[in-house]
Design an enzyme around this catalytic site. Sequence first.
Site, mmCIF file in Angstrom:
data_model
loop_
_atom_site.group_PDB
_atom_site.id
_atom_site.type_symbol
_atom_site.label_atom_id
_atom_site.label_comp_id
_atom_site.label_asym_id
_atom_site.label_seq_id
_atom_site.Cartn_x
_atom_site.Cartn_y
_atom_site.Cartn_z
ATOM 1 C CG HIS A 72 14.891 33.335 1.177
ATOM 2 N ND1 HIS A 72 15.717 32.640 0.327
ATOM 3 C CD2 HIS A 72 13.923 33.864 0.404
ATOM 4 C CE1 HIS A 72 15.275 32.745 -0.908
ATOM 5 N NE2 HIS A 72 14.181 33.493 -0.900
ATOM 6 N N PRO A 291 32.635 34.321 -1.169
ATOM 7 C CG PRO A 291 31.998 33.959 -3.372
ATOM 8 C CD PRO A 291 33.198 34.075 -2.489
ATOM 9 C CE LYS A 295 27.446 36.851 7.000
ATOM 10 N NZ LYS A 295 26.181 37.359 7.581
HETATM 11 C C1 PHB Z 1 23.839 35.130 -4.792
HETATM 12 O O1 PHB Z 1 24.496 35.728 -5.675
HETATM 13 O O2 PHB Z 1 22.588 35.021 -4.825
HETATM 14 C C2 PHB Z 1 24.595 34.511 -3.634
HETATM 15 C C3 PHB Z 1 25.992 34.500 -3.668
HETATM 16 C C4 PHB Z 1 26.678 33.927 -2.600
HETATM 17 C C5 PHB Z 1 25.962 33.367 -1.526
HETATM 18 C C6 PHB Z 1 24.567 33.399 -1.499
HETATM 19 C C7 PHB Z 1 23.883 33.980 -2.564
HETATM 20 O O3 PHB Z 1 26.647 32.798 -0.481
#
Ligand code: PHB
Length: 390
Positions: A72, A291, A295
């Site tokens: 992406h 989350p 990271k």
């Molecule tokens: C995901 O689980 O795809 C995910 C989780 C937290 C994020 C971005 C993607 O900040």
Amino acid sequence: MRTQVAIVGGGPAGLLLSHLLHLQGIDSVVLERRSQEYVQQRVRAGVLEQGTVDLLREVGLGERMLAEGDVHGGVYLQFDDERQHIPFQELTGRAITVYGQQEVVRDLNERRRRDGGQVLFEVSDLSVHDVTTEHPFVRFTHDGVDHELRADFVAGCDGFHGVCREVIPAGVRTVYERVYPFGWLGILATVSPSSDELIYANHANGFALHSMRSATLSRFYLQCAPDEPIEAWPDERIWAELQTRLGTPGWTLREGPIIDKAVTAMRSFVAEPLRHGRLFLAGDSAHIVPPTGAKGLNLAVFDVDRLAGAIADFYRTGSTTGMDEYSAQCLRRVWRVQHFSWWMTSMTHHFGGPDQDFERRLQRSQFDYLRTSPAAATTLAENYVGLPTR
Ligand code: PHB
Ligand code: APR
């Protein structure tokens, strides 16, 4: 039993450390509490920084990731029904790859198995001893037999609920923590993603995130109460809330069967230092990030890449410089990532409280600044794709 490095925890940190040490000719044993099936089916995050992708490819773990991962070049930020794009590739020359953590764990387990790595699942009653001597050891039970694993070093890769962090005496260990007044309801649905890239949305009802796992599997998150019972979120309510929080004119959110849903609390957490004698902490055992910045896995990879290099230097040259600098090196990155994860969270979530209207105007101002200032957008972009690791 005897090995050079005893690794507690068979998640991404422990397994990758074992693989990196193997590439340096260093022997290790991974001790995992759960079954291999359990560890591989846990639905976790799914965004890999450019540095993580580069490392996994360099060490022979890139084949399936490069074939099945989705590169992406940016993400979308949304405020109520206004959506803007943050073009990572354009601003930084780097991208992210969407590839589920359980896929990384599956690749790691397969590679350790092929290389004859020792990964013991379903161990119990594990304890760590004598880490301030040159002969630490780990006691555990496996298949009903009690074992003592003697090692030169012990790596605590046993996550937030593990035992290794507590081996560092309370008088030596300092913990920094912020608990957020909300959690995330994570949803996995067998429906093709309705967006080509991730959407982080700040809606009057609360935060929502549209992520994905493949062309046929979507991943969503909804801000909710930290202790929300899952029964409060029947599928109908989930889709109605996702439609509301992610909706924008001219865009349709496709719905489909929900195959997994769970609530997780949200915290920022750091335990310092990451080393005590011959015990080294890496990954979630030492730090937890909200989350929102995607990271957690990437920080774990950074830690074990540093730790493997430090241990390899010791065996190759006798130098302890890498080990002596390990904790400070990792903590510099940990705190930069903690700040970014907190900032992303503060910009997109509702914190409630008496000043919530003031807060929401500040969040709106940040959203507008990101849209009008390339410098602001670049700041978000360079932290999201991951600052240079070397
Ligand atoms: C995901 O689980 O795809 C995910 C989780 C937290 C994020 C971005 C993607 O900040
Ligand atoms: N004995 C053996 N294994 C243990 C013990 C124990 N006492 N306690 C915990 N474990 C295992 C857990 O079962 C888990 O499989 O340690 C492993 C730790 O793995 P993670 O929690 O995934 O942590 P880490 O490897 O650091 O990876 C960080 O995982 O949780 C996500 O969001 C986090 O993406 C980040 C990544």
